[in-house]
Design a protein around this motif. Sequence first.
Motif, PDB file in Angstrom:
ATOM      1  N   SER A  38       0.838  -1.208   0.000  1.00 18.84           N
ATOM      2  CA  SER A  38       0.000   0.000   0.000  1.00 18.84           C
ATOM      3  C   SER A  38       0.867   1.250   0.000  1.00 18.84           C
ATOM      4  O   SER A  38       0.647   2.176  -0.791  1.00 18.84           O
ATOM      5  CB  SER A  38      -0.925   0.025   1.218  1.00 18.84           C
TER       6      SER A  38
ATOM      7  N   GLU B 276       9.860   3.403   6.430  1.00 18.71           N
ATOM      8  CA  GLU B 276       9.577   1.995   6.719  1.00 18.71           C
ATOM      9  C   GLU B 276      10.371   1.575   7.948  1.00 18.71           C
ATOM     10  O   GLU B 276      11.579   1.803   8.018  1.00 18.71           O
ATOM     11  CB  GLU B 276       9.949   1.138   5.499  1.00 18.71           C
ATOM     12  N   LYS B 277       9.701   0.927   8.885  1.00 16.94           N
ATOM     13  CA  LYS B 277      10.411   0.570  10.131  1.00 16.94           C
ATOM     14  C   LYS B 277      11.345  -0.628   9.953  1.00 16.94           C
ATOM     15  O   LYS B 277      12.355  -0.736  10.649  1.00 16.94           O
ATOM     16  CB  LYS B 277       9.427   0.334  11.280  1.00 16.94           C
TER      17      LYS B 277
ATOM     18  N   LYS C 191       4.222  -7.542   4.293  1.00 11.32           N
ATOM     19  CA  LYS C 191       3.821  -8.948   4.379  1.00 11.32           C
ATOM     20  C   LYS C 191       3.818  -9.624   3.009  1.00 11.32           C
ATOM     21  O   LYS C 191       4.002 -10.838   2.909  1.00 11.32           O
ATOM     22  CB  LYS C 191       2.425  -9.089   4.987  1.00 11.32           C
TER      23      LYS C 191
ATOM     24  N   PHE D  44      -3.016 -15.761  -4.220  1.00 10.62           N
ATOM     25  CA  PHE D  44      -4.250 -16.314  -4.770  1.00 10.62           C
ATOM     26  C   PHE D  44      -4.842 -15.300  -5.737  1.00 10.62           C
ATOM     27  O   PHE D  44      -4.577 -14.099  -5.583  1.00 10.62           O
ATOM     28  CB  PHE D  44      -5.258 -16.660  -3.651  1.00 10.62           C
TER      29      PHE D  44
ATOM     30  N   THR E   2       0.659   1.566   7.552  1.00  9.07           N
ATOM     31  CA  THR E   2       1.501   0.649   8.327  1.00  9.07           C
ATOM     32  C   THR E   2       0.951  -0.783   8.398  1.00  9.07           C
ATOM     33  O   THR E   2       1.534  -1.637   9.067  1.00  9.07           O
ATOM     34  CB  THR E   2       1.750   1.190   9.756  1.00  9.07           C
TER      35      THR E   2
ATOM     36  N   TRP F 113      -0.790  -4.433   8.735  1.00  9.65           N
ATOM     37  CA  TRP F 113      -1.409  -5.353   9.683  1.00  9.65           C
ATOM     38  C   TRP F 113      -0.368  -6.262  10.328  1.00  9.65           C
ATOM     39  O   TRP F 113       0.733  -6.439   9.809  1.00  9.65           O
ATOM     40  CB  TRP F 113      -2.459  -6.214   8.967  1.00  9.65           C
TER      41      TRP F 113
ATOM     42  N   LYS G  31      -5.712 -21.590  -0.489  1.00 16.41           N
ATOM     43  CA  LYS G  31      -4.388 -21.584  -1.128  1.00 16.41           C
ATOM     44  C   LYS G  31      -3.441 -22.534  -0.382  1.00 16.41           C
ATOM     45  O   LYS G  31      -2.699 -23.297  -1.004  1.00 16.41           O
ATOM     46  CB  LYS G  31      -3.874 -20.140  -1.085  1.00 16.41           C
TER      47      LYS G  31
ATOM     48  N   CYS H  55      -4.221  -2.057   4.673  1.00 12.49           N
ATOM     49  CA  CYS H  55      -4.788  -2.857   5.762  1.00 12.49           C
ATOM     50  C   CYS H  55      -4.785  -2.164   7.117  1.00 12.49           C
ATOM     51  O   CYS H  55      -5.382  -2.692   8.052  1.00 12.49           O
ATOM     52  CB  CYS H  55      -4.062  -4.196   5.847  1.00 12.49           C
TER      53      CYS H  55
ATOM     54  N   GLY I 231      -7.758  -6.506   3.960  1.00 13.00           N
ATOM     55  CA  GLY I 231      -8.161  -6.869   2.603  1.00 13.00           C
ATOM     56  C   GLY I 231      -7.029  -7.488   1.824  1.00 13.00           C
ATOM     57  O   GLY I 231      -5.903  -7.618   2.328  1.00 13.00           O
ATOM     58  N   ASP I 232      -7.330  -7.856   0.580  1.00 12.21           N
ATOM     59  CA  ASP I 232      -6.292  -8.458  -0.266  1.00 12.21           C
ATOM     60  C   ASP I 232      -5.463  -7.356  -0.923  1.00 12.21           C
ATOM     61  O   ASP I 232      -5.689  -6.160  -0.701  1.00 12.21           O
ATOM     62  CB  ASP I 232      -6.910  -9.418  -1.287  1.00 12.21           C
ATOM     63  N   VAL I 233      -4.502  -7.771  -1.740  1.00 13.09           N
ATOM     64  CA  VAL I 233      -3.586  -6.805  -2.332  1.00 13.09           C
ATOM     65  C   VAL I 233      -4.328  -5.869  -3.286  1.00 13.09           C
ATOM     66  O   VAL I 233      -4.097  -4.652  -3.278  1.00 13.09           O
ATOM     67  CB  VAL I 233      -2.415  -7.543  -3.024  1.00 13.09           C
TER      68      VAL I 233
HETATM   69  C1  LIG Z   1      -1.968 -15.722   5.453  1.00  5.74           C
HETATM   70  C2  LIG Z   1      -2.223 -14.604   4.499  1.00  5.74           C
HETATM   71  C3  LIG Z   1      -2.048 -14.813   3.139  1.00  5.74           C
HETATM   72  C4  LIG Z   1      -2.340 -13.800   2.231  1.00  5.74           C
HETATM   73  N1  LIG Z   1      -2.247 -14.070   0.894  1.00  5.74           N
HETATM   74  C5  LIG Z   1      -2.664 -13.141  -0.014  1.00  5.74           C
HETATM   75  C6  LIG Z   1      -2.703 -13.456  -1.405  1.00  5.74           C
HETATM   76  O1  LIG Z   1      -2.343 -14.569  -1.811  1.00  5.74           O
HETATM   77  N2  LIG Z   1      -3.155 -12.501  -2.269  1.00  5.74           N
HETATM   78  C7  LIG Z   1      -3.584 -11.259  -1.842  1.00  5.74           C
HETATM   79  O2  LIG Z   1      -4.011 -10.436  -2.668  1.00  5.74           O
HETATM   80  N3  LIG Z   1      -3.531 -10.932  -0.510  1.00  5.74           N
HETATM   81  C8  LIG Z   1      -3.087 -11.834   0.400  1.00  5.74           C
HETATM   82  N4  LIG Z   1      -3.041 -11.514   1.737  1.00  5.74           N
HETATM   83  C9  LIG Z   1      -3.328 -10.107   2.149  1.00  5.74           C
HETATM   84  C10 LIG Z   1      -2.055  -9.228   2.033  1.00  5.74           C
HETATM   85  O3  LIG Z   1      -1.090  -9.691   2.937  1.00  5.74           O
HETATM   86  C11 LIG Z   1      -2.391  -7.761   2.323  1.00  5.74           C
HETATM   87  O4  LIG Z   1      -3.376  -7.329   1.389  1.00  5.74           O
HETATM   88  C12 LIG Z   1      -1.168  -6.852   2.198  1.00  5.74           C
HETATM   89  O5  LIG Z   1      -0.148  -7.253   3.059  1.00  5.74           O
HETATM   90  C13 LIG Z   1      -1.569  -5.405   2.512  1.00  5.74           C
HETATM   91  O6  LIG Z   1      -0.438  -4.581   2.397  1.00  5.74           O
HETATM   92  P1  LIG Z   1      -0.215  -3.305   3.337  1.00  5.74           P
HETATM   93  O7  LIG Z   1       0.881  -2.515   2.693  1.00  5.74           O
HETATM   94  O8  LIG Z   1      -1.503  -2.608   3.581  1.00  5.74           O
HETATM   95  O9  LIG Z   1       0.271  -3.883   4.737  1.00  5.74           O
HETATM   96  P2  LIG Z   1       1.616  -4.669   5.129  1.00  5.74           P
HETATM   97  O10 LIG Z   1       1.939  -5.710   4.139  1.00  5.74           O
HETATM   98  O11 LIG Z   1       1.405  -5.098   6.549  1.00  5.74           O
HETATM   99  O12 LIG Z   1       2.754  -3.565   5.063  1.00  5.74           O
HETATM  100  C14 LIG Z   1       2.851  -2.553   6.053  1.00  5.74           C
HETATM  101  C15 LIG Z   1       4.287  -2.046   6.142  1.00  5.74           C
HETATM  102  O13 LIG Z   1       4.347  -1.009   7.123  1.00  5.74           O
HETATM  103  C16 LIG Z   1       5.479  -1.218   7.966  1.00  5.74           C
HETATM  104  N5  LIG Z   1       5.206  -0.609   9.287  1.00  5.74           N
HETATM  105  C17 LIG Z   1       4.410  -1.090  10.291  1.00  5.74           C
HETATM  106  N6  LIG Z   1       4.409  -0.229  11.328  1.00  5.74           N
HETATM  107  C18 LIG Z   1       5.211   0.808  10.975  1.00  5.74           C
HETATM  108  C19 LIG Z   1       5.587   2.009  11.626  1.00  5.74           C
HETATM  109  N7  LIG Z   1       5.123   2.343  12.852  1.00  5.74           N
HETATM  110  N8  LIG Z   1       6.437   2.865  10.984  1.00  5.74           N
HETATM  111  C20 LIG Z   1       6.907   2.557   9.740  1.00  5.74           C
HETATM  112  N9  LIG Z   1       6.574   1.422   9.078  1.00  5.74           N
HETATM  113  C21 LIG Z   1       5.728   0.572   9.682  1.00  5.74           C
HETATM  114  C22 LIG Z   1       5.615  -2.717   8.045  1.00  5.74           C
HETATM  115  O14 LIG Z   1       6.925  -3.087   8.431  1.00  5.74           O
HETATM  116  C23 LIG Z   1       5.275  -3.119   6.594  1.00  5.74           C
HETATM  117  O15 LIG Z   1       6.407  -3.070   5.767  1.00  5.74           O
HETATM  118  C24 LIG Z   1      -2.774 -12.511   2.680  1.00  5.74           C
HETATM  119  C25 LIG Z   1      -2.932 -12.293   4.062  1.00  5.74           C
HETATM  120  C26 LIG Z   1      -2.701 -13.336   4.956  1.00  5.74           C
HETATM  121  C27 LIG Z   1      -2.986 -13.125   6.421  1.00  5.74           C
END
Ligand SMILES: Cc1cc2nc3c(=O)[nH]c(=O)nc-3n(C[C@H](O)[C@H](O)[C@H](O)COP(=O)(O)OP(=O)(O)OC[C@H]3O[C@@H](n4cnc5c(N)ncnc54)[C@H](O)[C@@H]3O)c2cc1C
Length: 415
Positions: free
Chosen positions: A14, A33-34, A41, A49, A189, A191, A269, A387, A392-394
């Motif tokens: 995101s 990024e921390k 993730k 998926f 940040t 989930w 998956k 998230c 939600g998903d990607v």
């Molecule tokens: C088991 C599992 C499998 C999944 N598989 C899929 C899939 O196959 N396909 C799909 O579309 N989605 C999948 N998802 C969902 C997917 O993981 C999320 O949609 C995605 O991670 C969302 O990205 P994000 O950037 O919002 O959050 P995140 O991936 O959590 O990234 C957040 C970032 O912020 C950083 N951060 C956190 N706190 C701080 C802070 N205080 N200061 C600075 N940085 C910080 C973290 O280190 C991280 O790098 C899955 C989820 C789970 C639980």
Amino acid sequence: MANKSILVVGGGISGITAAVEAAEVGYEVFLVEKNAYLGGKVSQINEYFPKLCPPNCGLEINFQRIRKNSKIRVLTLAEVEGISGQEGNFDVTVKLNPRYTTDGCTGCGKCAEVCPVERADAFNFGLNKTKAAYLPQPFAFPMKYVIDNTACTGASCGKCAEVCEVKAVDLGMTAKTMNLNVGAVIWATGWDSYPVEKLANYGSGTVTNAISNIMMERLASLTGPTSGKIVRPSDNKEPQNIAFVQCAGSRDESHQKACSSVCCMATLKHISYVKKQYPDAKVTIYYMDIRAMGKHEDFYNKIKEYDITMIKGKPSEIKEDAETKDVIVLAENQITQEITELKYDLVVLATGMAPATAAAQVPAAVGYDVDGFVLSGSVPGIYAAGCVAKPGDVASSVQGATAAVIKAIQSTVRG
Ligand SMILES: Cc1cc2nc3c(=O)[nH]c(=O)nc-3n(C[C@H](O)[C@H](O)[C@H](O)COP(=O)(O)OP(=O)(O)OC[C@H]3O[C@@H](n4cnc5c(N)ncnc54)[C@H](O)[C@@H]3O)c2cc1C
């Protein structure tokens, strides 16, 4: 005058999306990024998926966009300590934690070869170890080693500094503070898994062979702790009887109320991961209902072609057989009203996605919903994306990030 700088906090998919979208229309972006690497993730997921393709391809495309854009400044190992001011004119304090290697690090890995100390590998949820001088993950961006100062014995050892041909190891590095002035903030940040420690009836994390769904991603990954072989943690045995427990800590009045919306798809998956390695393995799902929305229903139907036992019911208790370390699951089948107590080699808990703000809140007076997800725009000029706003998903996270960029741009103009 409009401040055309945007701060993006969180370097997952995101935050990366928000950063490149804003920078590609001319905005100066600070991406904080921390962790020591970008990707969040998504970089830990084995396959996406429903196509079951590797997520690193999509991440690499975004890393290329970052590399090509001089308007993005990436700050890893960084955290925002304070935000003051208002829409269009925020003063931000960022803490930069030491990496103990400089920008000159070539990623050759000689420091890790000579390092005598080991520490738990956080990227693989402690399922294996790395040296104290380590590459945070195989596709790390930036591709630079880090030294874990909680494990490193310091200058009295100094082997890493001695062996580094480009003199990139600096064990004397200290934390620094950086002050920024930006027109808008995007908080992305993400989930964290809902903590298994809070699930007392599921053993509070003490059942060795009951792992979380995100651990399953690392276990199945070729770059994971077992080079992709799914084995149970207690004895590395190949599991032949596996249960998946849905809604572990989510859709639950005592825990998180929200549905994480991806766990059903993640479990389907994971069944494909298991069946590829162990075609004869017995698979059971404990579920309330399977939420495979829209086009995802095709994936659900495909996975159902495997021989799977579906038990409609949320287990009341999960415990460990002290001798064998098998996992015992007690549940009531809501369809047959039968009470079952069944043993499995391995149990995968579909732990929900809790907002990262449960651990570190936004240092500004933003609002939160009942589960702690950030209410975007509750402070003008501060927007939540991905998230941390809504599990939600990607695809949905990326959509949320682009929407946040439009809002942020409007704030820089209004301010
Ligand atoms: C088991 C599992 C499998 C999944 N598989 C899929 C899939 O196959 N396909 C799909 O579309 N989605 C999948 N998802 C969902 C997917 O993981 C999320 O949609 C995605 O991670 C969302 O990205 P994000 O950037 O919002 O959050 P995140 O991936 O959590 O990234 C957040 C970032 O912020 C950083 N951060 C956190 N706190 C701080 C802070 N205080 N200061 C600075 N940085 C910080 C973290 O280190 C991280 O790098 C899955 C989820 C789970 C639980």
